[in-house]
Design an enzyme around this catalytic site. Structure first.
Site, PDB file in Angstrom:
ATOM      1  CE  LYS A 101      -3.317   2.675   2.641  1.00  0.00           C
ATOM      2  NZ  LYS A 101      -3.861   2.936   3.992  1.00  0.00           N
ATOM      3  N   GLY A 126      -7.828   8.749  10.652  1.00  0.00           N
ATOM      4  CA  GLY A 126      -8.112   8.694  12.078  1.00  0.00           C
ATOM      5  C   GLY A 126      -9.214   9.606  12.566  1.00  0.00           C
ATOM      6  CB  ALA A 181      -8.213   7.498   5.384  1.00  0.00           C
TER       7      ALA A 181
END
Length: 259
Positions: free
Chosen positions: A99, A160, A186
């Site tokens: 990734k 996050g 994300a």
């Protein structure tokens, strides 16, 4: 994970029945076990820098052989650093999946699409299955596809943040226009948001913080599994129409009073 065993996620010629991918942000053995056992994850992202912290061996002890490791290039600030980390991951036995994360913005952690494209082109030519994390932009996505990416991984919202699909409209453009799996990466904070992404036509969802910070980690992992399944089933079924103005009665408004 799919209700149809023939409905598989294909990345670089590899087939997966699960459309949930565990991200690498917050990491614990409880989280790994929950996502394998309850969410049935078949791909687990691993930040290679954890190897330098002595945590790699402990983590690998809890990951079954049938689960694919997805090393990421977290910490890379440009294409050169990303390529170096990817090559290192292959050398230490993490396989050909990688990734790509190139981030030099320390405040918002937004990916650098230009450097990501450069790294993708180099690594795809070296036989890696490249899964690039990117800001959802159609031109950049097309360049990544041309560079040999196995999928496109647009952010839903900042890493996050658990804010969900802040970039929904732009992700939809990628789903509609790019002939590669689109994996929302994300910012997904709730199972309902994962379900919505799958209803839109996303091929998979990556999550970490939403599960890692939940009150009950195993229960939340299972909730994500079910939400992703539901969203995929809804997408394959064909969502009902939307009326922009006015209304359409679902039951007869006349007739029963005429007798």
């Amino acid at each position: 994970m799919s209700t149809n065993n023939e409905d598989k996620l294909i990345l670089g010629g590899h087939e997966f029945t699960s459309r949930f991918i565990l991200g690498s942000g917050k990491f614990s053995l409880e989280l790994v076990q929950a996502c394998i056992e309850k969410a049935e994850a078949q791909i687990i992202t691993l930040a290679l820098r954890r190897a330098n912290e002595g945590g790699l061996a402990n983590i690998l002890d809890y990951i079954p052989d049938n689960v694919t490791l997805l090393p990421n290039t977290s910490g890379a600030r440009n294409a050169e650093e990303a390529v170096r980390i990817a090559r290192l991951s292959r050398e230490v036995g993490c396989g050909d999946f990688v990734k790509i994360e190139v981030v030099h913005d320390s405040k918002y952690l937004l990916p650098d699409n230009y450097e990501t494209i450069k790294a993708t082109e180099i690594l795809a030519k070296e036989g890696f299955v490249v899964m690039p994390y990117m800001y959802p932009d159609l031109n950049a996505a097309r360049a990544l596809a041309d560079a040999g990416a196995a999928c496109i991984m647009p952010l839903g919202s900042p890493i996050g943040s658990n804010k969900g699909l802040s970039t929904k409209d732009f992700i939809q453009i990628l789903i509609d226009e790019i002939d590669l799996p689109i994996i929302v990466d994300a910012g997904i904070g709730r199972p309902s948001q994962a379900c919505e992404a799958m209803e839109m036509g996303a091929s998979a969802v990556m999550a970490n913080t939403a599960i890692a910070t939940a009150g009950n980690v195993p229960a939340m992992a299972e909730a994500f599994k079910k939400a992703i399944e539901a969203g995929r089933s809804a997408y394959l079924s064909g969502l009902g129409r939307t009326i922009e103005r006015g209304a359409s009665a679902s039951s007869p408004l006349t007739g029963f009073l005429e007798n």
